[in-house]
Design a protein around this motif. Structure first.
Motif, PDB file in Angstrom:
ATOM      1  N   THR A  24       0.792  -1.235   0.000  1.00 12.21           N
ATOM      2  CA  THR A  24       0.000   0.000   0.000  1.00 12.21           C
ATOM      3  C   THR A  24       0.821   1.280   0.000  1.00 12.21           C
ATOM      4  O   THR A  24       0.262   2.363  -0.133  1.00 12.21           O
ATOM      5  CB  THR A  24      -0.905   0.047   1.243  1.00 12.21           C
ATOM      6  OG1 THR A  24      -0.076   0.200   2.417  1.00 12.21           O
ATOM      7  CG2 THR A  24      -1.748  -1.210   1.366  1.00 12.21           C
ATOM      8  N   HIS A  25       2.146   1.169   0.191  1.00 12.58           N
ATOM      9  CA  HIS A  25       3.028   2.328   0.352  1.00 12.58           C
ATOM     10  C   HIS A  25       2.795   3.029   1.692  1.00 12.58           C
ATOM     11  O   HIS A  25       3.119   4.203   1.871  1.00 12.58           O
ATOM     12  CB  HIS A  25       2.875   3.332  -0.797  1.00 12.58           C
ATOM     13  CG  HIS A  25       4.085   4.219  -0.979  1.00 12.58           C
ATOM     14  ND1 HIS A  25       4.394   5.261  -0.125  1.00 12.58           N
ATOM     15  CD2 HIS A  25       5.053   4.217  -1.916  1.00 12.58           C
ATOM     16  CE1 HIS A  25       5.503   5.864  -0.531  1.00 12.58           C
ATOM     17  NE2 HIS A  25       5.931   5.241  -1.617  1.00 12.58           N
ATOM     18  N   GLY A  26       2.251   2.322   2.659  1.00 14.47           N
ATOM     19  CA  GLY A  26       2.116   2.884   3.997  1.00 14.47           C
ATOM     20  C   GLY A  26       3.401   2.716   4.789  1.00 14.47           C
ATOM     21  O   GLY A  26       4.265   1.910   4.441  1.00 14.47           O
ATOM     22  N   ASP A  27       3.530   3.473   5.848  1.00 17.76           N
ATOM     23  CA  ASP A  27       4.669   3.340   6.756  1.00 17.76           C
ATOM     24  C   ASP A  27       4.649   1.925   7.340  1.00 17.76           C
ATOM     25  O   ASP A  27       3.659   1.508   7.951  1.00 17.76           O
ATOM     26  CB  ASP A  27       4.550   4.386   7.867  1.00 17.76           C
ATOM     27  CG  ASP A  27       5.802   4.491   8.728  1.00 17.76           C
ATOM     28  OD1 ASP A  27       6.549   3.495   8.827  1.00 17.76           O
ATOM     29  OD2 ASP A  27       6.028   5.571   9.309  1.00 17.76           O
ATOM     30  N   LEU A  28       5.726   1.185   7.163  1.00 19.79           N
ATOM     31  CA  LEU A  28       5.761  -0.211   7.593  1.00 19.79           C
ATOM     32  C   LEU A  28       6.162  -0.384   9.055  1.00 19.79           C
ATOM     33  O   LEU A  28       6.153  -1.510   9.560  1.00 19.79           O
ATOM     34  CB  LEU A  28       6.718  -1.014   6.702  1.00 19.79           C
ATOM     35  CG  LEU A  28       6.381  -1.055   5.207  1.00 19.79           C
ATOM     36  CD1 LEU A  28       7.345  -1.978   4.473  1.00 19.79           C
ATOM     37  CD2 LEU A  28       4.943  -1.487   4.973  1.00 19.79           C
ATOM     38  N   ARG A  29       6.474   0.687   9.723  1.00 24.51           N
ATOM     39  CA  ARG A  29       6.784   0.571  11.145  1.00 24.51           C
ATOM     40  C   ARG A  29       5.486   0.403  11.949  1.00 24.51           C
ATOM     41  O   ARG A  29       4.401   0.766  11.487  1.00 24.51           O
ATOM     42  CB  ARG A  29       7.537   1.808  11.622  1.00 24.51           C
ATOM     43  CG  ARG A  29       8.893   2.009  10.946  1.00 24.51           C
ATOM     44  CD  ARG A  29       9.505   3.337  11.320  1.00 24.51           C
ATOM     45  NE  ARG A  29       8.654   4.452  10.927  1.00 24.51           N
ATOM     46  CZ  ARG A  29       8.915   5.728  11.201  1.00 24.51           C
ATOM     47  NH1 ARG A  29      10.008   6.041  11.880  1.00 24.51           N
ATOM     48  NH2 ARG A  29       8.083   6.681  10.808  1.00 24.51           N
ATOM     49  N   TYR A  51      -0.290  -5.784  14.013  1.00 22.32           N
ATOM     50  CA  TYR A  51       0.923  -5.479  13.242  1.00 22.32           C
ATOM     51  C   TYR A  51       1.362  -6.689  12.422  1.00 22.32           C
ATOM     52  O   TYR A  51       1.732  -6.558  11.247  1.00 22.32           O
ATOM     53  CB  TYR A  51       2.032  -5.035  14.184  1.00 22.32           C
ATOM     54  CG  TYR A  51       3.283  -4.538  13.474  1.00 22.32           C
ATOM     55  CD1 TYR A  51       3.197  -3.588  12.465  1.00 22.32           C
ATOM     56  CD2 TYR A  51       4.539  -5.025  13.828  1.00 22.32           C
ATOM     57  CE1 TYR A  51       4.337  -3.130  11.817  1.00 22.32           C
ATOM     58  CE2 TYR A  51       5.682  -4.568  13.193  1.00 22.32           C
ATOM     59  CZ  TYR A  51       5.575  -3.623  12.183  1.00 22.32           C
ATOM     60  OH  TYR A  51       6.705  -3.176  11.542  1.00 22.32           O
ATOM     61  N   ALA A  52       1.297  -7.867  13.013  1.00 22.00           N
ATOM     62  CA  ALA A  52       1.683  -9.081  12.288  1.00 22.00           C
ATOM     63  C   ALA A  52       0.795  -9.288  11.063  1.00 22.00           C
ATOM     64  O   ALA A  52       1.275  -9.652   9.979  1.00 22.00           O
ATOM     65  CB  ALA A  52       1.602 -10.289  13.216  1.00 22.00           C
ATOM     66  N   LYS A  53      -0.502  -9.048  11.229  1.00 25.89           N
ATOM     67  CA  LYS A  53      -1.436  -9.205  10.106  1.00 25.89           C
ATOM     68  C   LYS A  53      -1.148  -8.191   9.007  1.00 25.89           C
ATOM     69  O   LYS A  53      -1.150  -8.523   7.812  1.00 25.89           O
ATOM     70  CB  LYS A  53      -2.867  -9.053  10.610  1.00 25.89           C
ATOM     71  CG  LYS A  53      -3.919  -9.251   9.522  1.00 25.89           C
ATOM     72  CD  LYS A  53      -5.325  -9.132  10.093  1.00 25.89           C
ATOM     73  CE  LYS A  53      -6.369  -9.333   8.996  1.00 25.89           C
ATOM     74  NZ  LYS A  53      -7.753  -9.215   9.543  1.00 25.89           N
ATOM     75  N   ARG A  54      -0.873  -6.943   9.412  1.00 18.95           N
ATOM     76  CA  ARG A  54      -0.591  -5.895   8.415  1.00 18.95           C
ATOM     77  C   ARG A  54       0.711  -6.186   7.675  1.00 18.95           C
ATOM     78  O   ARG A  54       0.795  -6.028   6.449  1.00 18.95           O
ATOM     79  CB  ARG A  54      -0.529  -4.528   9.105  1.00 18.95           C
ATOM     80  CG  ARG A  54      -0.320  -3.365   8.137  1.00 18.95           C
ATOM     81  CD  ARG A  54      -0.670  -2.042   8.779  1.00 18.95           C
ATOM     82  NE  ARG A  54       0.253  -1.653   9.828  1.00 18.95           N
ATOM     83  CZ  ARG A  54       1.362  -0.925   9.619  1.00 18.95           C
ATOM     84  NH1 ARG A  54       1.683  -0.543   8.391  1.00 18.95           N
ATOM     85  NH2 ARG A  54       2.129  -0.589  10.631  1.00 18.95           N
ATOM     86  N   MET A  55       1.723  -6.640   8.392  1.00 18.16           N
ATOM     87  CA  MET A  55       2.999  -6.941   7.746  1.00 18.16           C
ATOM     88  C   MET A  55       2.896  -8.157   6.828  1.00 18.16           C
ATOM     89  O   MET A  55       3.589  -8.238   5.811  1.00 18.16           O
ATOM     90  CB  MET A  55       4.088  -7.161   8.793  1.00 18.16           C
ATOM     91  CG  MET A  55       4.543  -5.895   9.486  1.00 18.16           C
ATOM     92  SD  MET A  55       5.148  -4.609   8.338  1.00 18.16           S
ATOM     93  CE  MET A  55       3.656  -3.603   8.122  1.00 18.16           C
ATOM     94  N   GLN A  56       2.035  -9.091   7.177  1.00 17.03           N
ATOM     95  CA  GLN A  56       1.821 -10.234   6.297  1.00 17.03           C
ATOM     96  C   GLN A  56       1.306  -9.754   4.940  1.00 17.03           C
ATOM     97  O   GLN A  56       1.743 -10.227   3.883  1.00 17.03           O
ATOM     98  CB  GLN A  56       0.825 -11.210   6.936  1.00 17.03           C
ATOM     99  CG  GLN A  56       0.590 -12.483   6.142  1.00 17.03           C
ATOM    100  CD  GLN A  56       1.808 -13.382   6.078  1.00 17.03           C
ATOM    101  OE1 GLN A  56       2.736 -13.246   6.884  1.00 17.03           O
ATOM    102  NE2 GLN A  56       1.828 -14.293   5.117  1.00 17.03           N
ATOM    103  N   ALA A  57       0.394  -8.790   4.966  1.00 21.58           N
ATOM    104  CA  ALA A  57      -0.137  -8.246   3.715  1.00 21.58           C
ATOM    105  C   ALA A  57       0.907  -7.398   2.988  1.00 21.58           C
ATOM    106  O   ALA A  57       1.091  -7.521   1.769  1.00 21.58           O
ATOM    107  CB  ALA A  57      -1.385  -7.411   4.000  1.00 21.58           C
TER     108      ALA A  57
END
Length: 331
Positions: free
Chosen positions: A223-228, A238-244
Motif C-alpha cells: 500500500t506504500h504505507g509506513d511499515l513501522r 501489526y503481524a497481520k498488516r505486515m503479512q499483507a
C-alpha cells in the motif's frame, strides 16, 4: 598504481615463474608478458583505448573498466605499458587509502516539465544520464550491486545504480527511451496496490514487458504505507498488516510477472529494528532506505542507502550525490 607498478616490476625483473614472456602483436598493442592473472602489453600508438584492449585481449569490450581501474586511465600513449587483469583483484574495493562507495539514485515521477520536488522534467533527466555517460560512470544493476555486497563480484570504481519508485507510467514514456539509448539498466520498485490503479500507473502487462527487456522490477510494499508499527497497534494487528505488506507482493509478482522478489524499498525510507526482523523473516535479500549517502561493500543489506534526486537540483548538485570513495588510512 601500486598494483600496476608491482606487476610491471615483476615483469622487468624477469619473474618468469609469475609472468611468461610471450612477445607478439595484439592488434594495436604488443603483448610482452602473461600470467594466470594478468596480461602486460605495450601500446603501439597514441590514443589506444581500454575498450579496444579489452576487445582484443579479453574478448569483451564491456570489461574495459577493469583495464581503466587497474591502470588509472582510459587511453594510453604509444610505448605505455598497460596491465590487463584477467580476473577480479579487489572484490571489496578496499585499499590502504580507503574504500570504494557505490551511490544508488532514486527517482520518482517524470514529466515533460519539472513540477514539484518529485516530478523531474525529461530534459533534466536526460542531462543527468548523459552526464553519467560522458564522465565515464558505469551504471550497474541492483543485482550486481548486491553480489558486490556478498563479495561475489568486483564493481567498477565509478559504479552507480538507478532506481525508480512507485511504478509511474512516466517511466515508460520518459525514462525508458533515454535509458535504452544509453544502455543503462534500472530497477523499478512498485507497490502492488498502485499497479494498474490509474492511467498514471504502470499495468502488470507493461511491467512484464519492461522485465522482458531487462529492466528489474522489485517490491515497494502493498500500500506504500509506513511499515513501522503504528502507535497503539497490537502485536496481532501489526503481524497481520505486515503479512499483507511484505508477503503479498512476492505472490503477486510470481503470478503476474512469473518471477519472485528479492529486494524491497521501504516506503518513505522508514525502517526500525522490529521491521528489519520481519523483512528478514520474509526472505528479502536486500532492502533500501532513502538515507542520502553512498554504500561501501560492507553496508548492511537491509539498510542500504539511496539518494533521492529532486527536480530543483542543478547538474552540479546532482553530481554531489555521486560519492565514489571514502578516504581513510587503513592499517
Amino acid at each position: 598504481m601500486r598494483a600496476l607498478t608491482l606487476v610491471v616490476a615483476v615483469l622487468l625483473l624477469g619473474g618468469c615463474a609469475a609472468l611468461d614472456f610471450v612477445p607478439g602483436a595484439g592488434g594495436t598493442s604488443t603483448v610482452v608478458g602473461e600470467s594466470d592473472d594478468f596480461i602486460v602489453v605495450v601500446a603501439t600508438h597514441d590514443g589506444e583505448t581500454a575498450e579496444a584492449l579489452a576487445r582484443t585481449h579479453l574478448r569483451d569490450p564491456a570489461k574495459a573498466w577493469m583495464i581503466e581501474d587497474f591502470n588509472g586511465a582510459r587511453e594510453f600513449k604509444s610505448g605505455k605499458r598497460v596491465v590487463i587483469p584477467k580476473r577480479p583483484w579487489n572484490l571489496a574495493g578496499v585499499d590502504p587509502t580507503g574504500y570504494q562507495l557505490v551511490p544508488i539514485l532514486v527517482y520518482h515521477n517524470l514529466g515533460a516539465q519539472s513540477s514539484g520536488r518529485l516530478v523531474l522534467g525529461v530534459q533534466a533527466f536526460a542531462e543527468q544520464m548523459n552526464y553519467l555517460k560522458r564522465e565515464g560512470y558505469r551504471v550497474v544493476s541492483l543485482a550486481e550491486f548486491v553480489e558486490w555486497l556478498r563479495l561475489k563480484r568486483q564493481l567498477p570504481r565509478k559504479s552507480v545504480v538507478l532506481t525508480f519508485d512507485d511504478g509511474y507510467q512516466s517511466f515508460r514514456e520518459y525514462a525508458y527511451p533515454v535509458l535504452k539509448k544509453l544502455g543503462f539498466p534500472a530497477t523499478l520498485f512498485v507497490y502492488t496496490d498502485y499497479v494498474g490503479a490509474s492511467r498514471n500507473a504502470l499495468s502488470w502487462e507493461q511491467l512484464k514487458g519492461l522485465a522482458a527487456e531487462g529492466f528489474d522490477v522489485q517490491a515497494h510494499s502493498k500500500t506504500h504505507g509506513d511499515l513501522r508499527r503504528a502507535p497503539g497497534e497490537t502485536d496481532a494487528q501489526y503481524a497481520k498488516r505486515m503479512q499483507a505488506e511484505l508477503a503479498e507482493p512476492p505472490r503477486l509478482f510470481q503470478r503476474q510477472l512469473g518471477q519472485g522478489v528479492q529486494f524491497l524499498a521501504y516506503p518513505y525510507g522508514r525502517v526500525d529494528d522490529d521491521l528489519l526482523t520481519r523483512v528478514r523473516e520474509q526472505g528479502y535479500a536486500a532492502a533500501f532506505t532513502v538515507r542520502r549517502e553512498s554504500n561501501p561493500s560492507f553496508a548492511r543489506p537491509l539498510r542500504i542507502s539511496r539518494s533521492q534526486i529532486y527536480s530543483e537540483m542543478t547538474l552540479e548538485q546532482f553530481a554531489r550525490n555521486l560519492n565514489l570513495f571514502h578516504h581513510e588510512t587503513l592499517r
